[in-house]
Scaffold this active site. Structure first.
Site, PDB file in Angstrom:
ATOM      1  N   ASP A 126      -2.221 -18.822   2.007  1.00 43.29           N
ATOM      2  CA  ASP A 126      -3.156 -19.652   1.226  1.00 43.29           C
ATOM      3  C   ASP A 126      -3.839 -20.679   2.128  1.00 43.29           C
ATOM      4  OD1 ASP A 126      -0.492 -20.394   1.398  1.00 43.29           O
ATOM      5  OD2 ASP A 126      -0.428 -21.433  -0.517  1.00 43.29           O
ATOM      6  N   ASP A 156     -11.946  -9.660   5.197  1.00 42.94           N
ATOM      7  CA  ASP A 156     -13.206  -9.624   4.430  1.00 42.94           C
ATOM      8  C   ASP A 156     -13.782 -11.034   4.339  1.00 42.94           C
ATOM      9  OD1 ASP A 156     -13.345  -6.928   3.998  1.00 42.94           O
ATOM     10  OD2 ASP A 156     -13.739  -7.123   1.845  1.00 42.94           O
ATOM     11  N   ASP A 167      -6.118  -7.531   4.688  1.00 45.43           N
ATOM     12  CA  ASP A 167      -7.241  -6.921   3.969  1.00 45.43           C
ATOM     13  C   ASP A 167      -8.158  -8.023   3.433  1.00 45.43           C
ATOM     14  OD1 ASP A 167      -8.837  -5.195   2.620  1.00 45.43           O
ATOM     15  OD2 ASP A 167      -7.379  -4.599   1.112  1.00 45.43           O
ATOM     16  N   TYR A 194       0.826  -1.209   0.000  1.00 46.82           N
ATOM     17  CA  TYR A 194       0.000   0.000   0.000  1.00 46.82           C
ATOM     18  C   TYR A 194       0.862   1.261   0.000  1.00 46.82           C
ATOM     19  CZ  TYR A 194      -3.851  -3.051   1.116  1.00 46.82           C
ATOM     20  OH  TYR A 194      -4.804  -4.017   1.058  1.00 46.82           O
ATOM     21  N   LYS A 201       3.749 -15.389   3.849  1.00 49.19           N
ATOM     22  CA  LYS A 201       4.024 -16.189   2.656  1.00 49.19           C
ATOM     23  C   LYS A 201       5.554 -16.332   2.592  1.00 49.19           C
ATOM     24  CE  LYS A 201       2.586 -18.175  -1.206  1.00 49.19           C
ATOM     25  NZ  LYS A 201       1.854 -19.452  -1.188  1.00 49.19           N
TER      26      LYS A 201
END
Ligand code: NAD
Length: 359
Positions: A223, A251, A247, A144, A191
C-alpha cells in the site's frame, strides 16, 4: 564476430500483430548493421490460435518456442472473451501456459521516461524527471496458480496465495544481481503485516540481503509502495515483488512512462527469454493502424541486451527511439496536446522513422 540466433515471433491478437512487425524489423536491421544472423520463425497463440486449432497455445508453437533462443511476443485477447467470462477456452490460457512451460519466473519491466515525454504523463515533470526503475515481478506463483475454489451454492470463492522458498529465492537473486549493475538499491514489496506468504517472502529476502551486503535493501508494504511510486518515483532503483502486487504496481508505473504503448518487458527463467510490450491487444484501436509500436521495439532492445548480451546494439535501438521522439514524431497515445510541433502519425510511419534512425 556476429552471433547466430533463432527468434520465434508470436504476434498474437489485435494490435499485437500491428506492433510486433516493427519489433521484428528492428531486430532484422540490427542483424544487418552488426553482421549478426537472426533466423525468424512465426508461431500462433491466443484468439487466432483458438480460431485456427481450438487451442490457445498449440503444441507446434510450444515446440518452436523451446527450440528458439528468444521469443518476441505481441499481445493476446479478444472482446468475445472479455464479455463472456464463462467461455472455457480462453486466449490468456496460452500466455499462462507458455510462461509455465518455459519456466519464465521473473518478469522484468524497466520504467524509464524519455525526457521528450515528460509532458505526456499525468504526473508532474519535476517529480518524474530522472526516474529510472527496474521492476522484478515474480511470474509463476501467487494467486494466479494457487488453488481456486467455489462453494457448492456458488456464493463463496477463494484463491490460494502460495509461495515456496525456492520461488522467492531465485527471483530475488536475479533482482540483486541487477541491482549490483545499477544504483545498488533494492526495495522488496510485500504485505508481511497481514499475509503469511509475504512473511516467507520477507524472510527469504532478509537472508539474501546478507549475501548481497553491497546492495542497500529496503522492505516496503504494497500500500505504501503504491503511494510512493507516484509521490517520489526517483527513490526507487530495483523493485522486487510478487506476482499480484507486481501486476498492479507495474501498470501504475506505466503512467510514469507516459503510456502503455511505451513499456517493454522481459520474462526470463533459466532458458529461452520472452519479450513483450506490457499492453494488451487493445480492441478499441485494433485494425486502425494507430497503435504505438515503440513498446514492441523496446522489447526487441531488451532481448538484445538480456538474452543475447548485445548491449551496444540494444542501446543503439533505444537511441533510435529517443532520436525519433526528439524529432517530434508521436503516435496518438503520446502526442502532447499543449505543443504544436509534434507530428502525429500511425504505427507504420512511426516504425519506419525508428528504422531510419537506426541506419
Ligand atoms: P490494453 O493494454 O489492450 O489497452 C488499454 C488502453 O491502452 C486502451 O485504451 C488502448 O487503446 C491503449 N493502448 C494499449 N496499447 C497501446 C499502444 N501500443 N498504442 C496506443 N494505445 C495503446 O488493455 P485492455 O483494454 O484492458 O485489454 C484489451 C485486451 O487485451 C483484453 O482482451 C485483455 O485480456 C488483453 N490483454 C492482454 C495482455 C497480454 O497479452 N499480455 C495484457 C493486458 C490485456
Amino acid at each position: 564476430m556476429g552471433v547466430d540466433k533463432k527468434i520465434l515471433v508470436i504476434p498474437g491478437d489485435g494490435i499485437g500483430q500491428e506492433v510486433t512487425a516493427w519489433g521484428q524489423k528492428v531486430l532484422q536491421t540490427i542483424a544487418e548493421n552488426y553482421k549478426h544472423n537472426f533466423v525468424f520463425e512465426e508461431g500462433i497463440m491466443g484468439h487466432v490460435a483458438i480460431e485456427a486449432t481450438g487451442n490457445p497455445l498449440p503444441d507446434e508453437t510450444l515446440e518452436k518456442a523451446r527450440k528458439s533462443d528468444a521469443i518476441l511476443f505481441g499481445a493476446i485477447g479478444h472482446a468475445k472473451y472479455d464479455n463472456d467470462p464463462t467461455l472455457k477456452v480462453r486466449p490468456e490460457q496460452g500466455l499462462l501456459k507458455i510462461r509455465k512451460e518455459l519456466g519464465l519466473y521473473a518478469n522484468l519491466r524497466p520504467i524509464k521516461l524519455f525526457d521528450e515525454l515528460l509532458e505526456a504523463s499525468s504526473i508532474k515533470p519535476e517529480i518524474l524527471r530522472g526516474a529510472d526503475i527496474l521492476f522484478f515481478r515474480e511470474l509463476t506463483g501467487d494467486v494466479y496458480f494457487g488453488e481456486k475454489k467455489r462453494s457448492e451454492d456458488r456464493n463463496t470463492a477463494s484463491d490460494l496465495m502460495i509461495y515456496h522458498r525456492y520461488e522467492v529465492e531465485r527471483i530475488a537473486r536475479k533482482a540483486y544481481e541487477a541491482a549490483r549493475s545499477r544504483r545498488k538499491k533494492l526495495c522488496s514489496v510485500d504485505k508481511a503485516n497481514v499475509l503469511e506468504s509475504s512473511r516467507l517472502w520477507r524472510e527469504v529476502v532478509q537472508e539474501l540481503a546478507k549475501e548481497y551486503s553491497d546492495v542497500e535493501t529496503e522492505h516496503m508494504f504494497i500500500d505504501n509502495a503504491a503511494m510512493q511510486l507516484v509521490k517520489d518515483p526517483k527513490r526507487f532503483d530495483v523493485v522486487l515483488t510478487a506476482n499480484l502486487f507486481g501486476d498492479i504496481l507495474t501498470d501504475e508505473a506505466s503512467q510514469i512512462a507516459g503510456s502503455m504503448g511505451m513499456l517493454a518487458s522481459a520474462s526470463v527463467g533459466d532458458s529461452t527469454g520472452f519479450y513483450e510490450p506490457i499492453h494488451g491487444s487493445a480492441h478499441d484501436i485494433a485494425g486502425k493502424g494507430i497503435a504505438n509500436p515503440l513498446a514492441s521495439i523496446l522489447s526487441a532492445a531488451l532481448m538484445l541486451d538480456i538474452s543475447f548480451g548485445l548491449k551496444t546494439e540494444s542501446l543503439r535501438v533505444i537511441k533510435a527511439v529517443e532520436a525519433t521522439l526528439k524529432q517530434g514524431f508521436r503516435t496518438m497515445d503520446i502526442a502532447n496536446k499543449h505543443t504544436e510541433n509534434h507530428l502525429v502519425m500511425g504505427t507504420d510511419a512511426m516504425g519506419a522513422k525508428v528504422l531510419e534512425n537506426l541506419n
